[in-house]
Design an enzyme around this catalytic site. Sequence first.
Site, PDB file in Angstrom:
ATOM      1  N   ARG A  28       0.794  -1.216   0.000  1.00 48.25           N
ATOM      2  CA  ARG A  28       0.000   0.000   0.000  1.00 48.25           C
ATOM      3  C   ARG A  28       0.831   1.274   0.000  1.00 48.25           C
ATOM      4  O   ARG A  28       0.574   2.203  -0.749  1.00 48.25           O
ATOM      5  CB  ARG A  28      -0.913   0.074   1.241  1.00 48.25           C
ATOM      6  CG  ARG A  28      -2.287  -0.428   1.019  1.00 48.25           C
ATOM      7  CD  ARG A  28      -2.793  -0.991   2.306  1.00 48.25           C
ATOM      8  NE  ARG A  28      -1.935  -2.105   2.657  1.00 48.25           N
ATOM      9  CZ  ARG A  28      -2.135  -3.346   2.244  1.00 48.25           C
ATOM     10  NH1 ARG A  28      -3.176  -3.639   1.542  1.00 48.25           N
ATOM     11  NH2 ARG A  28      -1.287  -4.313   2.552  1.00 48.25           N
ATOM     12  N   THR A  29       1.812   1.322   0.890  1.00 46.17           N
ATOM     13  CA  THR A  29       2.513   2.603   1.037  1.00 46.17           C
ATOM     14  C   THR A  29       3.222   2.965  -0.268  1.00 46.17           C
ATOM     15  O   THR A  29       3.067   4.062  -0.798  1.00 46.17           O
ATOM     16  CB  THR A  29       3.498   2.547   2.221  1.00 46.17           C
ATOM     17  OG1 THR A  29       2.768   2.137   3.368  1.00 46.17           O
ATOM     18  CG2 THR A  29       4.133   3.896   2.483  1.00 46.17           C
TER      19      THR A  29
ATOM     20  N   LYS B 227      25.223  -4.116  -1.800  1.00 46.98           N
ATOM     21  CA  LYS B 227      26.690  -4.072  -1.977  1.00 46.98           C
ATOM     22  C   LYS B 227      27.360  -3.332  -0.825  1.00 46.98           C
ATOM     23  O   LYS B 227      28.568  -3.152  -0.819  1.00 46.98           O
ATOM     24  CB  LYS B 227      27.027  -3.352  -3.285  1.00 46.98           C
ATOM     25  CG  LYS B 227      26.450  -3.982  -4.525  1.00 46.98           C
ATOM     26  CD  LYS B 227      26.860  -3.136  -5.725  1.00 46.98           C
ATOM     27  CE  LYS B 227      26.221  -3.663  -6.990  1.00 46.98           C
ATOM     28  NZ  LYS B 227      26.435  -2.730  -8.106  1.00 46.98           N
TER      29      LYS B 227
ATOM     30  N   ARG C  66      11.439   3.888   2.894  1.00 52.65           N
ATOM     31  CA  ARG C  66      11.126   2.945   3.995  1.00 52.65           C
ATOM     32  C   ARG C  66      12.382   2.145   4.298  1.00 52.65           C
ATOM     33  O   ARG C  66      13.068   1.692   3.381  1.00 52.65           O
ATOM     34  CB  ARG C  66      10.002   2.006   3.574  1.00 52.65           C
ATOM     35  CG  ARG C  66       9.843   0.836   4.529  1.00 52.65           C
ATOM     36  CD  ARG C  66       8.603   0.052   4.283  1.00 52.65           C
ATOM     37  NE  ARG C  66       7.428   0.826   4.633  1.00 52.65           N
ATOM     38  CZ  ARG C  66       6.190   0.316   4.667  1.00 52.65           C
ATOM     39  NH1 ARG C  66       5.987  -0.950   4.377  1.00 52.65           N
ATOM     40  NH2 ARG C  66       5.161   1.068   5.008  1.00 52.65           N
TER      41      ARG C  66
ATOM     42  N   HIS D 257       5.605   5.941  11.392  1.00 60.06           N
ATOM     43  CA  HIS D 257       5.072   5.771  10.028  1.00 60.06           C
ATOM     44  C   HIS D 257       4.119   6.944   9.777  1.00 60.06           C
ATOM     45  O   HIS D 257       2.908   6.795   9.746  1.00 60.06           O
ATOM     46  CB  HIS D 257       4.341   4.434   9.948  1.00 60.06           C
ATOM     47  CG  HIS D 257       3.981   3.995   8.558  1.00 60.06           C
ATOM     48  ND1 HIS D 257       4.017   4.821   7.457  1.00 60.06           N
ATOM     49  CD2 HIS D 257       3.562   2.785   8.101  1.00 60.06           C
ATOM     50  CE1 HIS D 257       3.636   4.139   6.390  1.00 60.06           C
ATOM     51  NE2 HIS D 257       3.362   2.900   6.751  1.00 60.06           N
TER      52      HIS D 257
HETATM   53  C1  NCD Z   1       2.036  -0.969   8.137  1.00 63.50           C
HETATM   54  C2  NCD Z   1       3.540  -0.828   8.247  1.00 63.50           C
HETATM   55  O1  NCD Z   1       4.281  -1.023   7.276  1.00 63.50           O
HETATM   56  O2  NCD Z   1       3.977  -0.474   9.344  1.00 63.50           O
HETATM   57  N1  NCD Z   1       1.629  -1.172   6.816  1.00 63.50           N
HETATM   58  C3  NCD Z   1       1.349  -0.093   6.026  1.00 63.50           C
HETATM   59  O3  NCD Z   1       2.203   0.701   5.717  1.00 63.50           O
HETATM   60  N2  NCD Z   1       0.083   0.102   5.655  1.00 63.50           N
HETATM   61  C4  NCD Z   1       1.472  -1.952   9.065  1.00 63.50           C
HETATM   62  C5  NCD Z   1       2.021  -3.361   9.055  1.00 63.50           C
HETATM   63  O4  NCD Z   1       2.902  -3.689   8.253  1.00 63.50           O
HETATM   64  O5  NCD Z   1       1.549  -4.122   9.871  1.00 63.50           O
END
Ligand code: NCD
Length: 306
Positions: A51-52, A80, A101, A129
């Site tokens: 999703r993100t 690397k 991320r 997040h």
């Molecule tokens: C969350 C995350 O990555 O922290 N997912 C997301 O970005 N929607 C929640 C999860 O992974 O449980």
Amino acid sequence: MRHLMSPLDFTTEELEQLMDLADDMRLHPEQYADACHGKKLATCFYEPSTRTRLSFEAAMLNLGGSVLGFSSADSSSAAKGESVSDTIRVISSYADICAMRHPKEGAPLVASSHSRIPVINAGDGGHQHPTQTLTDLYTIRSLNGSIGNLTIGLCGDLKFGRTVHSLINALVRYPNIKFILISPEELRIPEYIREDVLDRNEIPYVEMERLEDAMPQLDILYMTRVQRERFFNEEDYLRMKDFYILNSEKMTLAKDNMMVLHPLPRVNEISVEVDDDPRAAYFKQAQYGVYIRMALIYTLLEVQPC
Ligand code: NCD
């Protein structure tokens, strides 16, 4: 130039403006279809995501921009041994904005200090997040009308769940918020959130283990997945993973207008039978994540309205 590392990087007034902009983008997408023409978003994802990453990419494409990036550490030069600071230095000359991320807490912050383009923290380890929090706040405001006067149950892995940490940080700035923190003993909220965020802001909260006991009081139930990748051993994960399963029977204990949120992905913690309950808002939440990320990209790129 502005980065987004924590939901607190925006004041509540700025968040309102961002959500107003997201509303306008949702209602009048054609007016923004070329807003970021010629601009590039880099998505640098050192950890799995559906999703993100894809909602960031969809957001940029909806704004007429382009996207480039990588979706795993293995397919980047991190494999690397390259540092995030070197990577972002280079990406600064390839793109106009970057969503990152990383499994290490603070990695996007390190990147931002070496970057010539805005960096957005798209999740750093078990820490924060912020764009999920923007999504959560925007969903609450859209479906509830406002953010405030709410009893919010956070349920599941409160120890490692970064979405929970960011959401608490953000919600304590709104009026009359109460939390019910529902978790097994071993997955309780970290001490720093309890002391530095809840206690310091004099926010009422209770901790409990049984979801059934909390249900009747809740305006919002925020379910979370047990964060398998952050456990030190598999046995603990297996013991904990099905601790909570929200099903139709438990939903009968809830208020008629309670809202069920979940950042997704879900594993077993919400039965699929709940998906058809009108109170289940988690798929809508994922959809709203695109509009608020459009508003965020537009704001950080300082696009001038035409
Ligand atoms: C969350 C995350 O990555 O922290 N997912 C997301 O970005 N929607 C929640 C999860 O992974 O449980």
